[in-house]
Design a protein around this motif. Sequence first.
Motif, PDB file in Angstrom:
ATOM      1  N   THR A  12      70.012  22.721  71.834  1.00 39.62           N
ATOM      2  CA  THR A  12      68.591  23.042  71.936  1.00 39.62           C
ATOM      3  C   THR A  12      68.300  23.783  73.225  1.00 39.62           C
ATOM      4  O   THR A  12      67.564  24.782  73.248  1.00 39.62           O
ATOM      5  CB  THR A  12      67.740  21.767  71.856  1.00 39.62           C
ATOM      6  OG1 THR A  12      68.028  21.078  70.631  1.00 39.62           O
ATOM      7  CG2 THR A  12      66.252  22.089  71.920  1.00 39.62           C
ATOM      8  N   HIS A  13      68.905  23.323  74.313  1.00 42.17           N
ATOM      9  CA  HIS A  13      68.689  23.961  75.613  1.00 42.17           C
ATOM     10  C   HIS A  13      69.318  25.352  75.644  1.00 42.17           C
ATOM     11  O   HIS A  13      68.685  26.327  76.082  1.00 42.17           O
ATOM     12  CB  HIS A  13      69.274  23.084  76.717  1.00 42.17           C
ATOM     13  CG  HIS A  13      69.001  23.593  78.092  1.00 42.17           C
ATOM     14  ND1 HIS A  13      69.947  23.584  79.098  1.00 42.17           N
ATOM     15  CD2 HIS A  13      67.885  24.144  78.639  1.00 42.17           C
ATOM     16  CE1 HIS A  13      69.428  24.088  80.193  1.00 42.17           C
ATOM     17  NE2 HIS A  13      68.178  24.439  79.949  1.00 42.17           N
ATOM     18  N   ALA A  14      70.546  25.476  75.169  1.00 41.19           N
ATOM     19  CA  ALA A  14      71.253  26.754  75.236  1.00 41.19           C
ATOM     20  C   ALA A  14      70.539  27.848  74.446  1.00 41.19           C
ATOM     21  O   ALA A  14      70.561  29.028  74.836  1.00 41.19           O
ATOM     22  CB  ALA A  14      72.675  26.581  74.713  1.00 41.19           C
ATOM     23  N   LEU A  15      69.885  27.473  73.355  1.00 41.74           N
ATOM     24  CA  LEU A  15      69.238  28.452  72.482  1.00 41.74           C
ATOM     25  C   LEU A  15      67.726  28.542  72.701  1.00 41.74           C
ATOM     26  O   LEU A  15      67.026  29.218  71.941  1.00 41.74           O
ATOM     27  CB  LEU A  15      69.517  28.095  71.021  1.00 41.74           C
ATOM     28  CG  LEU A  15      71.005  28.102  70.615  1.00 41.74           C
ATOM     29  CD1 LEU A  15      71.175  27.599  69.191  1.00 41.74           C
ATOM     30  CD2 LEU A  15      71.603  29.490  70.779  1.00 41.74           C
ATOM     31  N   SER A  16      67.228  27.906  73.740  1.00 39.10           N
ATOM     32  CA  SER A  16      65.786  27.833  73.964  1.00 39.10           C
ATOM     33  C   SER A  16      65.238  29.127  74.561  1.00 39.10           C
ATOM     34  O   SER A  16      65.968  29.913  75.173  1.00 39.10           O
ATOM     35  CB  SER A  16      65.462  26.674  74.903  1.00 39.10           C
ATOM     36  OG  SER A  16      65.960  26.959  76.212  1.00 39.10           O
ATOM     37  N   SER A  54      65.716  30.437  92.085  1.00 47.01           N
ATOM     38  CA  SER A  54      65.150  31.235  91.000  1.00 47.01           C
ATOM     39  C   SER A  54      64.208  30.386  90.146  1.00 47.01           C
ATOM     40  O   SER A  54      64.609  29.351  89.612  1.00 47.01           O
ATOM     41  CB  SER A  54      66.262  31.785  90.104  1.00 47.01           C
ATOM     42  OG  SER A  54      65.726  32.217  88.870  1.00 47.01           O
ATOM     43  N   PRO A  55      62.940  30.806  89.978  1.00 49.53           N
ATOM     44  CA  PRO A  55      62.031  30.016  89.142  1.00 49.53           C
ATOM     45  C   PRO A  55      62.475  29.966  87.689  1.00 49.53           C
ATOM     46  O   PRO A  55      62.254  28.959  87.007  1.00 49.53           O
ATOM     47  CB  PRO A  55      60.690  30.740  89.301  1.00 49.53           C
ATOM     48  CG  PRO A  55      61.055  32.142  89.678  1.00 49.53           C
ATOM     49  CD  PRO A  55      62.291  32.009  90.516  1.00 49.53           C
ATOM     50  N   ASP A  56      63.118  31.032  87.219  1.00 48.32           N
ATOM     51  CA  ASP A  56      63.641  31.020  85.846  1.00 48.32           C
ATOM     52  C   ASP A  56      64.682  29.917  85.681  1.00 48.32           C
ATOM     53  O   ASP A  56      64.644  29.132  84.731  1.00 48.32           O
ATOM     54  CB  ASP A  56      64.297  32.365  85.504  1.00 48.32           C
ATOM     55  CG  ASP A  56      63.381  33.555  85.679  1.00 48.32           C
ATOM     56  OD1 ASP A  56      62.864  33.718  86.797  1.00 48.32           O
ATOM     57  OD2 ASP A  56      63.202  34.317  84.721  1.00 48.32           O
ATOM     58  N   ALA A  57      65.621  29.862  86.642  1.00 49.05           N
ATOM     59  CA  ALA A  57      66.697  28.879  86.560  1.00 49.05           C
ATOM     60  C   ALA A  57      66.176  27.467  86.754  1.00 49.05           C
ATOM     61  O   ALA A  57      66.616  26.522  86.080  1.00 49.05           O
ATOM     62  CB  ALA A  57      67.772  29.195  87.595  1.00 49.05           C
ATOM     63  N   VAL A  58      65.222  27.292  87.679  1.00 50.97           N
ATOM     64  CA  VAL A  58      64.653  25.959  87.917  1.00 50.97           C
ATOM     65  C   VAL A  58      63.945  25.445  86.673  1.00 50.97           C
ATOM     66  O   VAL A  58      64.130  24.288  86.264  1.00 50.97           O
ATOM     67  CB  VAL A  58      63.687  25.997  89.123  1.00 50.97           C
ATOM     68  CG1 VAL A  58      62.845  24.725  89.187  1.00 50.97           C
ATOM     69  CG2 VAL A  58      64.466  26.159  90.428  1.00 50.97           C
ATOM     70  N   GLN A  59      63.130  26.286  86.040  1.00 50.67           N
ATOM     71  CA  GLN A  59      62.376  25.826  84.874  1.00 50.67           C
ATOM     72  C   GLN A  59      63.285  25.571  83.677  1.00 50.67           C
ATOM     73  O   GLN A  59      63.054  24.637  82.896  1.00 50.67           O
ATOM     74  CB  GLN A  59      61.279  26.833  84.546  1.00 50.67           C
ATOM     75  CG  GLN A  59      60.180  26.844  85.598  1.00 50.67           C
ATOM     76  CD  GLN A  59      59.098  27.862  85.348  1.00 50.67           C
ATOM     77  OE1 GLN A  59      58.787  28.191  84.197  1.00 50.67           O
ATOM     78  NE2 GLN A  59      58.489  28.374  86.409  1.00 50.67           N
ATOM     79  N   SER A  60      64.343  26.346  83.536  1.00 49.06           N
ATOM     80  CA  SER A  60      65.308  26.076  82.477  1.00 49.06           C
ATOM     81  C   SER A  60      66.046  24.770  82.736  1.00 49.06           C
ATOM     82  O   SER A  60      66.280  23.972  81.821  1.00 49.06           O
ATOM     83  CB  SER A  60      66.300  27.238  82.355  1.00 49.06           C
ATOM     84  OG  SER A  60      67.233  26.994  81.332  1.00 49.06           O
TER      85      SER A  60
END
Length: 278
Positions: free
Chosen positions: A241-245, A216-222
């Motif tokens: 920061t990551h969880a709320l990004s 998944s590109p969404d998951a990869v970029q996150s």
Amino acid sequence: MAQLTPPPTSEELIVSFPADHVLQLTFNRPKSLNAMTPRMSDDLKRVLDWFEDEPQLWVVIVTGAGRVFCAGADLKAWNTTQQKGDTGEQERLASDIHGFGSLSRRQSRKPVVAAVHGGAYGGGMEMLLNCDYVVADEGAEFALPEVKRGVVAVQGGILRLALISGHQLASEMLLLGKTISAVDARTRFGFINEVVPAPDVLPTALTIAKQITSNSPDAVQSTKEGLLLAQQLNHREAFLTHALSPVSRRVYKGGNIKEGLKAFSEKRSPTWKNPAKL
């Protein structure tokens, strides 16, 4: 994938699309060992900035034409500016947020794969140190020889090598200007993922890029953003920061997470869509 129209470039950079969702950038000054010029650097900035904003492109491969990935800066041109008494180098470095070749300090959410023939030196190595996956040929060599020329690997090489290899091993390359083999780069210093025969370098890099685009590109970029935050913040700050990004919000609010879980339950391969623009 729909037809893509990248920004115009000079003959010093070749732009191609070897697979769906994959951009390939080839440094094209083989007679000069792909030494970086201002024109090539400008080309790279334009195309990489476009790549960042193009939803259809999920991975970029960087490589060099000819015998060497990149021999670093064009020292002849640099010498000319120094002999003329140019004193603006510090200011230029501070204002160039993406670093050498618009890549050595670039904080991209999209994965960058390097395919290295022959080796990388100086700024060329600083660029590959900021890549996410590096494939090199068996005879490749690597060096940060800046101290031998009276200059410094300040375009990101010092910080990245210290982070990857640790202080002592980084010092071995940086303070001695030492050249190391591809095997040492992988087994001792840890900045090479795979060492393969020369004919297999680009095919291997493309295989890796395709493996990334099968996810998944969404998951990869996150995930990539999480890796970048881990370099910059302490554990708790990086997590929050990551969880709320916005990239995490896109994962959990988007369609690809639904498709991935549905495909798993239906025992089929998922069909991913381009991520929404942030």
